[in-house]
Write an enzyme that holds these catalytic residues in place. Structure first.
Site, PDB file in Angstrom:
ATOM      1  N   HIS A  62      40.137  39.798  39.835  1.00 27.77           N
ATOM      2  CA  HIS A  62      40.951  40.911  39.346  1.00 27.77           C
ATOM      3  C   HIS A  62      40.990  42.064  40.344  1.00 27.77           C
ATOM      4  CE1 HIS A  62      39.714  39.388  35.097  1.00 27.77           C
ATOM      5  NE2 HIS A  62      40.697  38.665  35.610  1.00 27.77           N
ATOM      6  N   LYS A  72      33.939  49.673  41.376  1.00 28.55           N
ATOM      7  CA  LYS A  72      33.229  49.190  40.193  1.00 28.55           C
ATOM      8  C   LYS A  72      31.747  49.046  40.506  1.00 28.55           C
ATOM      9  CE  LYS A  72      37.103  46.381  38.558  1.00 28.55           C
ATOM     10  NZ  LYS A  72      37.555  45.001  38.309  1.00 28.55           N
ATOM     11  N   TYR A 132      30.160  47.448  33.296  1.00 24.37           N
ATOM     12  CA  TYR A 132      30.504  48.008  34.600  1.00 24.37           C
ATOM     13  C   TYR A 132      31.222  49.330  34.465  1.00 24.37           C
ATOM     14  CZ  TYR A 132      34.958  45.464  33.915  1.00 24.37           C
ATOM     15  OH  TYR A 132      36.133  44.974  33.415  1.00 24.37           O
ATOM     16  N   ASP A 170      44.098  34.571  33.916  1.00 26.13           N
ATOM     17  CA  ASP A 170      43.467  34.027  35.109  1.00 26.13           C
ATOM     18  C   ASP A 170      44.020  32.647  35.467  1.00 26.13           C
ATOM     19  OD1 ASP A 170      42.040  36.355  35.334  1.00 26.13           O
ATOM     20  OD2 ASP A 170      40.214  35.546  34.444  1.00 26.13           O
TER      21      ASP A 170
END
Length: 190
Positions: A62, A72, A132, A170
């Site tokens: 991603h 992140k 995250y 995905d």
């Protein structure tokens, strides 16, 4: 905090200290001042939390394109993942290269994935939870994905990718060759 370079400049493994006793442990997983003193002055604005029920789940690869690109800071809070970052910065000497780190609730390690990198992870245990922090808010119009099993990248996910559990997003992700990266390398890489 122990801050270690990975095989890709800018992608860092950050392992907070743990202070334990007979009750368990305490760990400071984010401290703006300590990381700013180490040259990481990041303004996190959103925290995310995911649960993957089955071992062999892959989330990724991603990215969020500018103007909503995200740094992140990823950690497993239950179970174990193989966390992956792929350099997607046009002009980078490491373009298309990847690095992977095992993050678990036991080892307490975190991975800092900077803007300009694709990100994904594979769960190595059932009932894995990942948390995250992000430096920008989710923006649907900036959201994108590249195939996790793209042969031009060649990631070893540590699982049987033929039986990987994926989202529809995905499964429909573009190839790396078709990906027109919105990220540009700005700096000197080691």
């Amino acid at each position: 905090m122990d801050i270690t370079e990975t095989g890709l400049p800018g992608v860092l493994r950050i392992t907070p200290k743990r202070f334990g006793d007979n009750r368990g442990f305490f760990s400071e997983t984010w401290n703006r001042r300590a990381l700013a003193d180490a040259g990481l002055d990041l303004d996190f604005v959103q925290d995310n939390h995911s649960l993957s029920r089955q071992k062999g789940t892959i989330r990724g690869l991603h990215f969020q394109s500018p103007p909503a690109a995200q740094d992140k800071l990823v950690r497993a809070i239950r179970g174990t993942i193989l966390d992956v970052a792929v350099d997607a910065r046009v002009g980078s000497p490491h373009y298309g290269q990847w690095v992977a780190e095992e993050l678990s609730a036991e080892n307490g390690a975190q991975l800092l994935v900077p803007k300009g990198f694709l990100h994904g992870f594979a769960t190595l245990t059932d009932d894995t939870e990942v948390a995250y922090k992000c430096t920008d808010y989710y923006a649907r119009d900036c959201d994108g994905a590249v195939r996790f099993d793209d042969p031009d990248i060649g990631i070893d996910w540590g699982i049987d990718i033929g039986t990987a559990i994926l989202s529809d997003k995905d499964l429909a992700a573009q190839s790396f060759a078709a990906f027109e990266s919105p990220f540009v390398f700005e700096g000197v890489a080691a």
